[in-house]
Enzyme design. Sequence first.
Site, PDB file in Angstrom:
ATOM      1  N   ASP A  18       0.921  -1.217   0.107  1.00 18.74           N
ATOM      2  CA  ASP A  18       0.007  -0.020   0.106  1.00 18.74           C
ATOM      3  C   ASP A  18       0.945   1.240   0.072  1.00 18.74           C
ATOM      4  OD1 ASP A  18      -2.140   1.842   0.279  1.00 18.74           O
ATOM      5  OD2 ASP A  18      -2.564   1.048   2.223  1.00 18.74           O
ATOM      6  N   TYR A  23      -2.104  10.178  -2.508  1.00 21.05           N
ATOM      7  CA  TYR A  23      -2.292  11.589  -3.142  1.00 21.05           C
ATOM      8  C   TYR A  23      -1.418  12.698  -2.664  1.00 21.05           C
ATOM      9  CZ  TYR A  23      -6.546   9.308  -5.215  1.00 21.05           C
ATOM     10  OH  TYR A  23      -7.520   8.359  -5.673  1.00 21.05           O
ATOM     11  N   ARG A  60      -1.601  14.614  10.154  1.00 21.31           N
ATOM     12  CA  ARG A  60      -2.530  13.902  10.975  1.00 21.31           C
ATOM     13  C   ARG A  60      -1.848  13.951  12.512  1.00 21.31           C
ATOM     14  NH1 ARG A  60      -2.698   8.111   7.926  1.00 21.31           N
ATOM     15  NH2 ARG A  60      -3.247   9.115   5.789  1.00 21.31           N
ATOM     16  N   GLU A 121      -2.762   0.294  -3.994  1.00 24.29           N
ATOM     17  CA  GLU A 121      -2.381  -0.820  -3.643  1.00 24.29           C
ATOM     18  C   GLU A 121      -2.634  -2.114  -4.584  1.00 24.29           C
ATOM     19  OE1 GLU A 121      -5.369  -2.172  -0.891  1.00 24.29           O
ATOM     20  OE2 GLU A 121      -7.063  -1.195  -2.118  1.00 24.29           O
TER      21      GLU A 121
END
Length: 673
Positions: A18, A23, A60, A121
């Site tokens: 993955d 993006y 995040r 992925e």
Amino acid sequence: MPIARPETSDSRIIAHVDIDCFYVQVEQRKQPHLRGKPAAVVQYNSWKGGGLIAVGYEARKDGVKRSMRGDEAKKVCPQIHLVQVPVARGKADLTIYRNAGSEVVSILARKGRCERASIDEVYLDLTDAAELMLKETPPESLESIDEEVLKSHVLGLNSNGKDEKETVREWLQQGDADHRDKLLACGALIVAELRLQVLKETEFTCSAGIAHNKMLAKLASGMNKPAQQTIVTSSSVKGLLETLPIKKMKQLGGKLGSSLQTDHGVNTVGDLLQFSEGKLQDFYGVNTGTWLWNIARGISGEEVEGRLLPKSHGSGKTFPGPSALKTLTAVEKWLKELCEELSERLQSDLEKNKRIAHTLTLHANAYKSTDADSHKKFPSKSCPLRYGAVKIQEDALNLFQGGLREYLGSYMGNECGGWGITNLSVSASKIIAIPSGTSSITKYFHCRDQLQSSSEPQNENLPVEDDLSSPIIGAESRHSPLHQTEQKDECGGEGVPTVNDTSGFDQYEPESKEEARGDFAGEAFRLSTGAESCPTSKHNEMKTSLPAKEMKMKCPNDVIRSNDRKRKITTKEKGTSSILKFLQSNSCSSSKQDTKCSSLGGQDQLDMVTTTQTSNRTDIWSYKVDEIDQSVVNELPPEIQEELRSLLRPKKRANMSKDSSSIANYFSPAKNK
């Protein structure tokens, strides 16, 4: 519903790779100054700063989540950089992201069978590569192991206070491990090498899960991110699944997972262990029940499909809140934009990958403002796909109108008002590669024209016509690259097969490759001469594969067209090009008096050729019944089968008094006198 597939007895090594925050990484590669800074990619829609589709790991940490809008993200993290996705035709253009994903796939595919699961992925079957490594350079024989491999997370491995990297090294190089764990160790070495190669060539970091099946590899790949890999050993499977929420399992996030929770109190995958296989089959049927019983134990036989290209192409757009489409005119406008994009992607796929899509599907989300049945879903509709933006748009609009009538029902009579479309998309699926070496029937006709061109120049003033059309291409597209046969030499090479055009939705799927190719003339030619349907252009080779009479045949295109205009097309022949057209043209040959077909037209020409050549062609009717392959006969159109079988009666000759274009001329070569 899920399908139960038992695992093979042999140990497999499957990896799920993955790309981390895909993006954002693509945008950071375009704008290197964004690296290391909080960033997010937002939709083209600027309402409230746009919706976040990807959030970088730096953002995040500051509390930014994908569920936020751009304005909210700036409040949480004022220094965040919001990058808008490219826009084309009033909607997001994901081309740069698709291309970036393809770069990664091409690298990962170097080591094993590769299945592209989504834009970012990939599944890898590394079984063969792991077996080879274990045989030639097993991990225990390695003097040093790369640092990237030592950062692996091995589920169920207890360091007991030791350095974690040293513990991983010991596990990788244990000589007394069972065969399955040794293969996993080899898989970990291979995946780490591939991830480093991806970073070197694309600047993207990846995370991976390595296990004995796809299900476990998928679960593991997201456990330690970014730029890390997780290994699922056989002994750790029970602990991994025991506390895993049932909704986190693939294919259990929807109705089936909700049913397990509400009807049977199953909240984790481990809760499924309380039910026997028979009980689960009673609840959900034999197949689904067995599948549930298997996944509770970490069993999955799903294979890596070996697909580097996407299974489908789609183009869609959402219309939230007041932007909902409320008229057919508005829907038609957006369908035009979506279908043009889809058509471009299909054409690109055809040219680059030699693949053809067969099914067009329309999806929509809708609401009814004044009806109690507003929760009813807008039905998805499908039909055979015809290539060309105009035809795709025409079919998509018909599908939408059919779905709208079904969705509204009796409500439709209220001047079609009071409804709105909040999401609209079109997709192309059932994409099949054109078989290697496939030869169109048009190539055979082209070869015959090339053969005659050396002895009789063609009339250059005649308009070029194409009697063969495609079921996926409209008349306006007949001269597009899809419809033209590619050539690498005068008569050979690979070409794109030409198929038939139908305006309706009642096409069928061919049951065999020969039927799919429509190459009936080629089959007939091989039956009579043993040659290929498209021989090479060398005349000495043509002489060995064609009968003597065949070498003299000259059939200009104007004669073929003249005969075609006089032949009535039956219902069965509609939309197809019968072999009879070609067979009629075979009767046009140059006699000893140099009679030219182009100077005559229609039936008069055929009668004259019959009169002048009857004495020379009496031996053509000699044949041996046992030399004709019945399986080939059965593949011919019904009308030709009937004619041919009438000619296969022993010691009988066909009536040659009038019709000189019988198929028997074509199948039976002249005997040497």
